[in-house]
Write an enzyme that holds these catalytic residues in place. Structure first.
Site, mmCIF file in Angstrom:
data_model
loop_
_atom_site.group_PDB
_atom_site.id
_atom_site.type_symbol
_atom_site.label_atom_id
_atom_site.label_comp_id
_atom_site.label_asym_id
_atom_site.label_seq_id
_atom_site.Cartn_x
_atom_site.Cartn_y
_atom_site.Cartn_z
ATOM 1 N N TYR A 123 0.831 -1.208 0.000
ATOM 2 C CA TYR A 123 0.000 0.000 0.000
ATOM 3 C C TYR A 123 0.864 1.256 0.000
ATOM 4 O O TYR A 123 0.663 2.174 -0.808
ATOM 5 C CB TYR A 123 -0.912 -0.024 1.218
ATOM 6 C CG TYR A 123 -1.759 1.208 1.400
ATOM 7 C CD1 TYR A 123 -2.934 1.378 0.684
ATOM 8 C CD2 TYR A 123 -1.388 2.210 2.307
ATOM 9 C CE1 TYR A 123 -3.722 2.509 0.862
ATOM 10 C CE2 TYR A 123 -2.168 3.335 2.496
ATOM 11 C CZ TYR A 123 -3.336 3.479 1.773
ATOM 12 O OH TYR A 123 -4.108 4.600 1.944
ATOM 13 N N ALA A 124 1.835 1.312 0.900
ATOM 14 C CA ALA A 124 2.692 2.494 0.994
ATOM 15 C C ALA A 124 3.479 2.716 -0.290
ATOM 16 O O ALA A 124 3.685 3.860 -0.714
ATOM 17 C CB ALA A 124 3.645 2.348 2.184
#
Length: 247
Positions: A154-155
């Site tokens: 996600y990051a």
């Protein structure tokens, strides 16, 4: 100073609109007079959203499916003639340590969170260039710079989006199309709850604070409006302040 937005005559498309921030924005835009195209894969919640306001039209769309993206946006443009604002909110956030992440899971996060933004942008951009008007908004995250346990995929996508938007925005600035980012901070949404069960949820409550989806609507409406004479910018909401009810 009280802000008011008049979206009469505008067509706003929102991906990830069935829940959370997307849902709150869809309702706000509709109430401000816009025709809202709410796009999501959650048909039950999307159809429920559509029933809440006559200006909201729900369409099923998996942003990771490039062919479906092209088909749906072509139909929207044919039926409505324009898309004035595009808000790219669709995202997934599985929490898995890197060493345990299956290849297909990693790829799926990239396909939804990053490629999905690119496919939607490509589908809508030519019509905005032709009209010399349009505002596009993508979502970044504080995790893009700080990272978090189990959130590497996600990051990574959120960091990549920052580079993508800042580059793409400069390509279309001469056409008066704006492309900006918002980092909404920690917001209480169904996705947030799934990703932050247990100790993580307590951590955010005790440090940055957890806001509500409606807290992000004002900045998004501003970025969609012609008052936002800015592009290639990141609007970051880093801390949740106390509401009037908490004071």
């Amino acid at each position: 100073m009280k802000a008011q937005f008049d979206a009469t005559g505008s067509v706003i498309a929102i991906t990830g609109a069935a829940n959370g921030i997307g849902r709150a924005l869809a309702l706000a835009c509709a109430k401000a007079g816009a025709k809202v195209i709410a796009l999501d894969v959650d048909d039950r919640e999307g159809e429920a959203l559509q029933s809440e306001h006559a200006h909201i039209e729900y369409r099923h769309l998996d942003v990771a499916d490039r062919a479906a993206v092209s088909r749906v946006f072509a139909d929207v443009l044919m039926r409505h003639g324009q898309i004035d604002g595009l808000v790219l909110g669709a995202a997934i956030q599985p929490r898995i340590p890197v060493q345990d992440t299956p290849a297909d899971t990693w790829q799926h996060v990239l396909d939804v969170n990053l490629n999905g933004v690119v496919w939607c942008y490509q589908a809508v951009l030519p019509s905005m260039i032709a009209r010399r008007a349009g505002s596009v908004i993508a979502f970044s995250s504080g995790l893009a710079s700080s990272g978090w346990l189990g959130a590497s995929a996600y990051a990574t996508t959120k960091a990549a989006l920052t580079a993508f938007v800042k580059s793409a925005a400069k390509e279309v600035a001469a056409h008066r199309v704006r492309f900006n980012l918002i980092a909404p901070g920690v917001i209480d949404t169904p996705q947030y709850r799934r990703a932050n069960e247990g100790n993580d949820g307590a951590h955010w409550q005790q440090t940055l604070g957890v806001g509500a989806a409606d807290d992000v609507v004002g900045p998004l409406m501003f970025l969609l409006s012609d008052a936002a004479s800015m592009t290639a910018s990141l609007v970051s909401r880093d801390f949740a302040y106390a509401s009037r009810d908490d004071a």
